[in-house]
Design an enzyme around this catalytic site. Sequence first.
Site, short mmCIF file in Angstrom:
data_model
loop_
_atom_site.label_atom_id
_atom_site.label_comp_id
_atom_site.label_asym_id
_atom_site.label_seq_id
_atom_site.Cartn_x
_atom_site.Cartn_y
_atom_site.Cartn_z
N SER A 30 0.67 -1.42 0.21
CA SER A 30 0.09 -0.12 0.04
C SER A 30 0.74 1.26 -0.08
CB SER A 30 -0.78 -0.09 1.36
OG SER A 30 -0.13 -0.05 2.43
N GLY A 86 8.32 -0.72 0.15
CA GLY A 86 7.70 -0.68 1.61
C GLY A 86 8.26 -1.55 2.38
N LYS A 98 9.92 -7.77 6.21
CA LYS A 98 9.21 -7.60 5.00
C LYS A 98 8.46 -8.77 4.53
CE LYS A 98 10.42 -5.62 0.98
NZ LYS A 98 9.24 -4.96 1.09
N ARG A 100 4.62 -9.31 4.46
CA ARG A 100 3.50 -9.72 5.00
C ARG A 100 2.36 -9.49 3.93
NH1 ARG A 100 5.13 -6.86 10.09
NH2 ARG A 100 6.34 -8.58 10.77
N GLU A 107 10.79 -9.56 -4.22
CA GLU A 107 11.18 -8.38 -3.53
C GLU A 107 12.83 -8.50 -3.22
OE1 GLU A 107 8.40 -7.78 -0.29
OE2 GLU A 107 7.36 -6.37 -1.42
N LYS A 125 5.78 2.05 10.84
CA LYS A 125 6.69 0.90 10.89
C LYS A 125 7.83 0.75 11.52
CE LYS A 125 3.54 -0.37 7.81
NZ LYS A 125 4.10 -0.49 6.38
O1 DER Z 1 4.74 -7.56 1.96
C1 DER Z 1 5.68 -6.66 1.69
O2 DER Z 1 7.01 -7.08 1.34
C2 DER Z 1 5.30 -5.25 1.60
O3 DER Z 1 6.33 -4.61 0.74
C3 DER Z 1 5.09 -4.64 2.86
O4 DER Z 1 6.58 -5.09 3.70
C4 DER Z 1 4.97 -3.46 3.06
O5 DER Z 1 3.54 -3.24 2.64
P1 DER Z 1 2.62 -1.89 3.16
O6 DER Z 1 3.42 -0.85 2.45
O7 DER Z 1 1.27 -2.30 2.38
O8 DER Z 1 2.57 -1.68 4.66
#
Ligand code: DER
Length: 235
Positions: A30, A86, A98, A100, A107, A125
Site C-alpha cells: 500500500s 515498503g 518484509k 506480510r 522483492e 513501521k
Molecule cells: O509485503 C511486503 O513485502 C510489503 O512491501 C510490505 O513490507 C509493506 O507493505 P505496506 O506498504 O502495505 O505496509
Amino acid sequence: LTLDDLKRIAAYEAVEFVESGMVVGLGTGSTAKHAVARIAELLHEGKLKNIVGIPTSKTTEAQALALGIPLSDLDRHPFVDLAIDGADEVDPQLNLVKGRGGSLYREKRVESVSRRFIVIADETKVVEKLGESGGHAVPVEVARFGWNVTLERLRTLFESSGCVAKLRSNGGGEPFLTDNMNYIVDLYFRNGVAYLQATSDAIKRQIGVVEHGLFLDMATTVIIAGRLGVTVKNN
Ligand code: DER
C-alpha cells in the site's frame, strides 16, 4: 494527515531519486503503490523518460501495466539502478521485516541486485527491535512439497525463543499461495528476533525454505513520513 497520506508523502519523496534512463525496481504494497503511480505520472508529464520498471509482484506488474510504465524482468536487466519498496518493520540499523503482503521472494531478488534500495514507510513501521511488535511475524516462503516438515523444523529451531510457527492461510481457509506458487510459514517471535544474522542464516539453512522476510543490511536509504515531518536515513 491520514496514514495513507503519510505513505504517499514517503513514496513521492523516494521518486525524487528516480532519474530518466533508470531501471527501477517497483515494490509491492500500500505504500509502494503510490511510488508506482507517481513514476507513471512523471512519465506522462514528460518529466521522466526511458524508465524500465522491474515489478516485484503480479499485483505491481498489473498496476504498472495499467499505468503505462514500460516493464521488463531481471533476466533481461540483471542489475537495477534503484528499487523503491515498503516495509513492515524498520529497526534503527535499517534492517527490515518484509513480506506480510506475501511478495518477499521477488522483492528480495530485485532489491538484492539494486544499486540503491530506498525503503518508504509511515512512522508506524519504525520499531526498536524486529519481530517484537507481537502481532507481526517474520514470513518464510517454503516449497509446497514437504511444507509440513519444513514448518516443524522451523518450529523446533525457534521454539526455545518462544516463537510460534504457523502456515499462512488465505481468506477462505486454504493455504496462502505466493506468486511463485509456494506457501508461507509465519514465524511469530513474541520476544522479538534476537541475533538477526544468526536467525537469518538458520532459517535459510532449513530444507524447503525458499526465502524469508528479514532484509538485513540491504536498505541504502529509509524515508519515514510522520505527522511531524519526513526523516531520511542513509545507511
Ligand atoms: O509485503 C511486503 O513485502 C510489503 O512491501 C510490505 O513490507 C509493506 O507493505 P505496506 O506498504 O502495505 O505496509
